[in-house]
Design an enzyme around this catalytic site. Structure first.
Site, PDB file in Angstrom:
ATOM      1  N   ASP A 585       0.868  -1.191   0.000  1.00 50.70           N
ATOM      2  CA  ASP A 585       0.000   0.000   0.000  1.00 50.70           C
ATOM      3  C   ASP A 585       0.898   1.232   0.000  1.00 50.70           C
ATOM      4  OD1 ASP A 585      -1.944   1.851   0.214  1.00 50.70           O
ATOM      5  OD2 ASP A 585      -2.794   1.152   2.102  1.00 50.70           O
ATOM      6  N   LEU A 586       0.753   2.070  -1.029  1.00 45.24           N
ATOM      7  CA  LEU A 586       1.597   3.267  -1.147  1.00 45.24           C
ATOM      8  C   LEU A 586       1.298   4.252  -0.032  1.00 45.24           C
ATOM      9  CD1 LEU A 586       1.515   3.920  -4.997  1.00 45.24           C
ATOM     10  CD2 LEU A 586       3.189   2.626  -3.685  1.00 45.24           C
ATOM     11  N   ASP A 628      -4.239   2.404  -5.012  1.00 45.92           N
ATOM     12  CA  ASP A 628      -2.789   2.500  -4.864  1.00 45.92           C
ATOM     13  C   ASP A 628      -2.239   1.277  -4.132  1.00 45.92           C
ATOM     14  OD1 ASP A 628      -3.909   3.017  -2.419  1.00 45.92           O
ATOM     15  OD2 ASP A 628      -2.618   4.719  -1.932  1.00 45.92           O
TER      16      ASP A 628
END
Length: 971
Positions: A585-586, A628
């Site tokens: 997860d960014l 993302d």
């Protein structure tokens, strides 16, 4: 006479010295000077005191010092305090507000001195007062000016003054600073505007300025325009100016302010452009669908509301377009099956596609058109899934098959000949003699083989039509040779590869059949080639689109789930556990979207996906499974090897830079890693465990890798949170929450009404009601506390409204509010409306808030408190003393009660430190006008100590345990 005697003769006697002092004091005009006896009664009063304080000497002499103090200072016993300090230390000084005879105030410097004789006996006091009011007002003016300057700088605003009559203009330093100029660089005449105003804006600005000057002073100036900075750049400003009368010059002065709105203006222009682009795309999409010869209907998922019908659909079902609110209303489409039975709404293919989240079709339906006639259609419908795998729109297409239906009956008699003829016309057709030599070729066959009929005639069919299997290997047998040898029709078992002259390749399906003369003798064979290259390419493209993310080209969530299931299945079949799942997860991705727009965010994801792909082996699976969020299956590796892969991805993210709008952005990524070693039995569970690990990595500081295994403390905690969050949701639906109350008793001895705190419990615990400490922490972490607090408030008020006799005996009912609720504007609006419409007097409600909850968002907490206190409610600060800045917050929060934390109360009997903490908290709270409540009182010794130090109220098991709210509490 001796020298000593001479000196003694010139020293005045005491009464003469006193008279000299009085005469001297009378002549001093700037200082109010007077004397008092040891009790503070005024004995001497000079003329300056009469002027400064308004009392004549005969009015002041004989009065107590307190007549000169404000009522607030008198109430605080400041006169006696100041006399005691002067007597103790010899003098006392202060600067404060003092009262005149007419009640007005002035700011004074006061020096109070104790007068003693040679033996140290107190004779009285002298007091000297200086009026510092002008200095105080000047100080306040300077402070206000400095604050105004800070506000202007923060608002990116600058001011100017323009004497329009003589053209003199004065720019503020803030105005010049915004444009990059130094003082006097712009000049001080009105031609300075010619240097600043953008040429395109100058005409409109000049016209408005002329109108403002003509209607001076009634009309103000207000406009948006561009001004040139010293560096040549243009920036947008909002300008507003109004006329002010200049008393010195006896003329009107135009005073204005310019506010920098450049960023807002650019954002507005960009938003308008995007809105126009969106509308253009919508119009283009509608225009395309309106040109299609089939009926197209778009519906919303999951409700089924009709969003769009193209023109064919409108003509078919009537105009204006249908606006059906849900798929349960689809019966209005008036469709019937092939037997004429009307289709119920739920049997429509579009309704089935929405309800089942899968394609649905009907080969033949009858549609009642607008003119009442019936027509035959085939219907296909399917949900359209977004990149995240969720369907939000479904589409239905109806093809008119009326002509096909009519022709079917006409062509049945000549079915075989018609099939051969159609194949010969629409596909490549090659005929041969009995030896397999080419006799003829149609145009389609020429195109597909690259041979002309003249070139191919007499050539072996195998040389002209070079067929291979789908993988490119040589075909095992020529279809014409097989057909002639066995005297039967032969068709391809699947797609074959046709190699044309010149190197071009076609995907084909082929069929061959023997040709017979009228007497039945064989005469050769016919080979039909069906070009499926485009269909095959479309199928491959659709297959790729169905399994890959359209933005990044990576595997999508659906295909990733299929491959993860295969990995789980392989893991169950072998004893070797050598695969891992990474969930990524960014961090801080939202900043790019908010700063540069979603288009930039998409481009960043494409670039980052490519960078990740450089570190992924071909046999591993990298996928984008959310906005993302990425995931990776690492196969045939140890845990340490998987960790190295995760570290490479982490380092790739750290080193990645994305440049947008002349700004460089750096991202981080939180990675959860779980070995696929039997801890998960399904794809959903494996993804959930990896997501948990990623969540814990993010909570632990972001930009890191966390390996999570079965039994880890964090995972157990997360599962526990999810369990209790689910239990709370079930409790809402099944009415398993209940209210308890615990009494709060006054320690002053006077009889009072009912006073208690509302407490929450959950039913169906194995050992009785479940205490809030078990399930509320999970509710806090999963952000459902506002719903719980709303339930408690609503049910508490409802119960009290149903028991008016109990309300008559009630003095105060306390209700707890969580940290998240205090910062929730929606809850504040609900509470104000609910309390305002209730029959319960708001004065009988008290809301308890914790120190940490209030400090988390102090501004919103103060808004919440002030709005409810305006209704009449009171507030208590719970668990006081546990924070690092308790007294600082106590000064800022307008609470009515302070609940001293129970940890101090329980230990005060055996700890002098805790006892002093309780005593000190009680004194400070009383000094600030708050009443105190002691929690967790469990024995008589503690209760007696609390009474001794003056605590107002007590709460604990000694005074009453929590009990269900029904039946009603009794006094």
């Amino acid at each position: 006479m001796s020298t000593s005697d001479s000196k003694h003769d010139i020293v005045p006697v005491p009464h003469e010295a006193a008279e000299l002092f009085r005469l001297m004091a009378e002549e001093i005009e700037e200082c109010a000077i007077f004397l008092m006896d040891p009790h503070g009664v005024i004995t001497t009063w000079n003329r300056a005191a009469e002027v400064m304080k308004g009392y004549l000497a005969h009015e002041a002499v004989g009065q107590y010092l307190g007549i000169l103090y404000t009522p607030e200072d008198v109430a605080r016993d400041r006169p006696a305090h100041n006399l005691r300090e002067a007597a103790k230390h010899g003098y006392y000084r202060e600067e404060t507000w003092r009262k005149k005879k007419d009640g007005s105030l002035f700011f004074a410097h006061v020096a109070l001195t104790a007068l003693r004789d040679d033996g140290g006996q107190l004779l009285g006091f002298s007091k000297v007062t200086l009026d510092l009011t002008p200095h105080k007002m000047l100080e306040q003016c300077l402070d206000e000016k400095e604050e105004t300057q800070r506000i202007m700088e923060a608002a990116k605003a600058g001011t100017w003054k323009w004497q329009v009559g003589n053209g003199h203009i004065e720019f503020s330093p803030a105005f010049l600073g915004m444009l990059g100029y130094q003082e006097h660089e712009l000049g001080q005449q009105d031609d300075a505007w010619d240097k600043l105003v953008h040429p395109d804006d100058a005409p409109g600005w000049g016209a408005q300025l002329a109108a403002v000057r003509q209607q001076c002073p009634a009309l103000p100036l207000a406009c948006e325009l561009r001004l040139r900075r010293k560096d040549g750049a243009w920036r947008w400003f909002y300008m507003r100016a109004e006329w002010r009368w200049n008393e010195r010059d006896r003329a009107f002065l135009l005073m204005g302010v310019n506010v920098d709105i450049h960023d807002r203006k650019l954002l507005s222009q960009e938003s308008e452009a995007l809105a126009l682009q969106i509308q253009t795309e919508r119009n283009r999409f509608a225009a395309i669908l309106d040109q299609m010869p089939v009926s197209v209907v778009l519906a919303e998922v999951p409700g089924g509301a009709v969003l769009y019908q193209n023109q064919v659909s409108q003509r078919l079902f009537g105009t204006p377009p249908l606006a059906l609110p849900s798929y349960r209303d689809y019966a209005q489409f008036q469709l019937a099956d092939a037997d004429g039975r009307p289709l119920p709404a739920h049997e429509h293919p579009l309704a089935r596609a929405i309800a089942q989240d899968a394609p649905a079709s009907a080969e033949q339906v009858l549609a009642r058109q607008a003119d009442g006639a019936l027509a035959h259609f085939s219907v296909s419908a399917a949900p359209v899934h977004d990149d995240d795998g969720v369907a939000r729109v479904a589409v239905s297409v109806m093809h008119d098959i009326e002509a096909q239906t009519r022709l079917r009956k006409l062509l049945e008699a000549e079915k075989e000949r018609a099939q051969v003829t159609l194949k010969a016309i629409t596909n490549g057709v090659v005929t041969t003699d009995l030896d397999g030599l080419v006799d003829s070729m149609n145009a389609a066959a020429e195109r597909m083989t690259g041979w002309s009929e003249a070139q191919a005639r007499g050539q072996a069919v195998g040389a002209v039509v070079e067929l291979r299997d789908a993988d490119g290997a040589a075909a095992p047998d020529n279809p014409i040779a097989l057909c002639l040898r066995e005297n039967r029709a032969v068709s391809s078992p699947g797609h074959a590869l046709l190699l044309a002259r010149g190197g071009r390749r076609y995907s084909v399906e082929h069929a061959s059949a023997p040709l017979h003369l009228a007497d039945g003798r064989p005469d050769g064979a016919v080979l039909v080639l069906h070009d499926v290259t485009e269909a095959r390419g479309l199928l491959d493209s659709l297959s790729h689109q169905a399994t890959h993310d359209a933005l990044t080209g990576l595997v999508n969530r659906r295909e990733f789930s299929v491959r993860l299931q295969r990995a789980l299945d392989r893991n169950k079949e072998t004893a070797e556990k050598n695969s891992a799942l990474l969930y990524m997860d960014l961090d801080q991705f939202k900043i790019i979207n908010d700063t540069c727009g979603h288009g930039a965010g998409d481009e960043l994801l494409r670039q980052l996906a490519y960078a990740y792909g450089q570190h992924v082996r071909e046999r591993d699976t990298l996928a984008r499974i959310g906005g993302d969020e990425f995931a990776l299956i690492v196969e045939h590796c140890t845990e340490a090897e998987a960790m190295r892969v995760a570290d490479k991805l982490l380092e790739t993210t750290r080193a990645f830079r994305y440049v947008c709008k002349e700004r460089s952005f750096q991202l981080g990524v939180s990675i959860g890693l779980i070995p696929i070693d039997g801890v998960a039995d399904s794809v959903e569970e494996a993804l959930r465990l990896a997501d948990h690990a990623c969540y814990i990595a993010k909570e632990s500081g972001r930009n890191r890798v966390l390996i999570q295994k079965s039994g880890d403390v964090e995972m157990v905690q997360r599962r526990n949170d999810m369990y209790w969050t689910t239990r709370v949701g079930d409790a809402f639906r099944a009415d398993q929450l209940e209210l308890f109350y615990q009494p709060i008793e006054a320690l002053g001895g006077a009889a009072r009404g009912l006073h208690y705190e509302i407490l929450l419990r959950m039913k169906n615990g194995s050992a009785g009601p479940i205490l809030p400490g078990t399930f509320l922490p999970s509710a806090e972490r999963y952000d459902i506390m506002p719903s719980i607090d709303r339930w408690v408030l609503d049910h508490s008020l409802a119960w009290l409204e149903q028991h008016p006799q109990h309300v008559a005996e009630l003095e105060l009912c306390s209700i707890n509010l969580s940290q998240r609720t205090l910062a929730d504007p929606a809850f504040r609006q609900y509470a104000v409306a609910r309390i305002g419409s209730s029959s319960l007097p708001p004065q009988k409600l008290c809301f308890e808030i914790t120190e940490t909850g209030a400090a988390a968002n102090l501004h919103k907490t103060l808004s919440f408190i002030n709005e409810l206190k305006a209704l009449g409610c009171s507030f208590a600060l719970d668990d006081f003393g546990t924070g690092m800045a308790s007294f600082a917050y106590l000064k800022q929060l307008p609470v009515d009660y302070v609940k001293i934390d129970g940890s101090f109360i329980q230990a005060m009997g055996c700890s002098q430190v805790d006892f002093e903490m309780v005593r000190f908290t009680n004194e400070i709270s009383h000094l600030m006008g708050r009443r105190t409540i002691a929690e967790f009182v469990s024995n008589q010794d503690t209760l007696q100590q609390l009474k001794a130090i003056g605590v107002d109220f007590a709460q604990g098991f000694l005074l009453g345990k929590p009990r269900p709210l029904a039946p009603a509490p009794r006094a």
